[in-house]
Design an enzyme around this catalytic site. Sequence first.
Site, PDB file in Angstrom:
ATOM      1  N   ASN A 171       0.865  -1.178   0.000  1.00  0.00           N
ATOM      2  CA  ASN A 171       0.000   0.000   0.000  1.00  0.00           C
ATOM      3  C   ASN A 171       0.902   1.229   0.000  1.00  0.00           C
ATOM      4  O   ASN A 171       1.530   1.538   1.006  1.00  0.00           O
ATOM      5  CB  ASN A 171      -0.875  -0.047   1.270  1.00  0.00           C
ATOM      6  CG  ASN A 171      -1.673   1.220   1.478  1.00  0.00           C
ATOM      7  OD1 ASN A 171      -1.773   2.058   0.582  1.00  0.00           O
ATOM      8  ND2 ASN A 171      -2.253   1.364   2.665  1.00  0.00           N
ATOM      9  N   LYS A 187       0.047   4.273  -0.224  1.00  0.00           N
ATOM     10  CA  LYS A 187      -0.581   5.447   0.405  1.00  0.00           C
ATOM     11  C   LYS A 187      -0.357   6.687  -0.477  1.00  0.00           C
ATOM     12  O   LYS A 187      -0.362   6.572  -1.689  1.00  0.00           O
ATOM     13  CB  LYS A 187      -0.059   5.633   1.839  1.00  0.00           C
ATOM     14  CG  LYS A 187      -0.170   4.342   2.658  1.00  0.00           C
ATOM     15  CD  LYS A 187       0.061   4.535   4.123  1.00  0.00           C
ATOM     16  CE  LYS A 187      -0.084   3.194   4.839  1.00  0.00           C
ATOM     17  NZ  LYS A 187       0.025   3.303   6.277  1.00  0.00           N
ATOM     18  N   GLU A 246      -5.114  -5.037  10.703  1.00  0.00           N
ATOM     19  CA  GLU A 246      -4.060  -4.046  10.924  1.00  0.00           C
ATOM     20  C   GLU A 246      -4.336  -3.300  12.233  1.00  0.00           C
ATOM     21  O   GLU A 246      -5.175  -2.386  12.269  1.00  0.00           O
ATOM     22  CB  GLU A 246      -4.037  -3.031   9.773  1.00  0.00           C
ATOM     23  CG  GLU A 246      -3.772  -3.646   8.425  1.00  0.00           C
ATOM     24  CD  GLU A 246      -3.255  -2.610   7.439  1.00  0.00           C
ATOM     25  OE1 GLU A 246      -2.136  -2.766   6.955  1.00  0.00           O
ATOM     26  OE2 GLU A 246      -3.965  -1.617   7.180  1.00  0.00           O
ATOM     27  N   GLY A 303       2.640   2.203  10.743  1.00  0.00           N
ATOM     28  CA  GLY A 303       3.578   3.318  10.590  1.00  0.00           C
ATOM     29  C   GLY A 303       4.320   3.694  11.853  1.00  0.00           C
ATOM     30  O   GLY A 303       4.967   4.732  11.927  1.00  0.00           O
ATOM     31  N   SER A 333       3.615  -2.141  10.223  1.00  0.00           N
ATOM     32  CA  SER A 333       5.078  -2.149  10.419  1.00  0.00           C
ATOM     33  C   SER A 333       5.726  -3.477  10.023  1.00  0.00           C
ATOM     34  O   SER A 333       6.717  -3.887  10.627  1.00  0.00           O
ATOM     35  CB  SER A 333       5.433  -1.780  11.867  1.00  0.00           C
ATOM     36  OG  SER A 333       5.013  -0.457  12.142  1.00  0.00           O
TER      37      SER A 333
HETATM   38  P1  PGA Z   1       3.023   0.294   7.521  1.00  0.00           P
HETATM   39  O1  PGA Z   1       1.526   0.479   6.947  1.00  0.00           O
HETATM   40  O2  PGA Z   1       3.562  -1.003   6.955  1.00  0.00           O
HETATM   41  O3  PGA Z   1       3.781   1.488   7.016  1.00  0.00           O
HETATM   42  O4  PGA Z   1       2.904   0.243   8.997  1.00  0.00           O
HETATM   43  C1  PGA Z   1       0.683  -0.620   6.806  1.00  0.00           C
HETATM   44  C2  PGA Z   1      -0.657  -0.165   6.269  1.00  0.00           C
HETATM   45  O5  PGA Z   1      -1.153   0.881   6.703  1.00  0.00           O
HETATM   46  O6  PGA Z   1      -1.255  -0.824   5.389  1.00  0.00           O
END
Ligand code: PGA
Length: 243
Positions: free
Chosen positions: A9, A11, A159, A165, A203
């Site tokens: 993802n 984002k 999640e 994050g 993460s």
């Molecule tokens: P992250 O995000 O791996 O940066 O923690 C995961 C997500 O929000 O799908």
Amino acid sequence: MPSKLAAGNWKMHGLQSSLTELGPIAQTAIATGVSTLICPPATLIAAASTPGLHIGGQNCHAQAQGAHTGDIAAQMLRDAGASHVIIGHSERRTNHSETDADVAAQAQAAWASGLIAIICIGETLAEREAGNCLNILTSQLRESVPEGATAINTVIAYEPVWAIGTGRVAEVEQINEVHDTLRANLSARFTDGKEMSLLYGGSVKATNAPEIFICKNVNGALVGGASLTAKEFCPIIEALAAH
Ligand code: PGA
């Protein structure tokens, strides 16, 4: 067996120049045979088309079309080349006040356009600390995943909001407890609930992926930050192939 999926993802990250990452990611997907998905910003979906990779959207509107400035319809994602769409990500739920009912309606819109819906659920830190996260997640699963979900048209992503994050990944025991509960709920409700792919997200990195993929009911990962570069994402795909 549920199919494995390594999903990235991006984002609100990525420009045309970022697409050079996709070649090596596709090579790893092909070499390992692991189904691999990248969900770039909508502006890059068409340009991201790469043999060996699935491309997805990050959200879609519940309506097929209409006066919804700034929103994107499922059929637009499909038209641009997407096969999947993330629905109900916690950033959408928090920043855009999307409810379980909204998420369920968006999932139906995704299916109507032939997209696979990756439906996200997750508890906040306060909910976990209050000790009722399994109840919260069971309720989110029930309300966000509409009737008609199958192992073909739906993937579930767990999640924990506090792990997204933050660099703080859930403990293996916590992941097992949640994923086993989700599997039991899906199996009780849907004929092919045993076959639905369950992703963990929050993460995930090359360093922690192997221990996460050992979990019995984890069939892959939804990866944010570590999906932005082939250097970080390819080892996660390889770890998934190994389990
Ligand atoms: P992250 O995000 O791996 O940066 O923690 C995961 C997500 O929000 O799908």
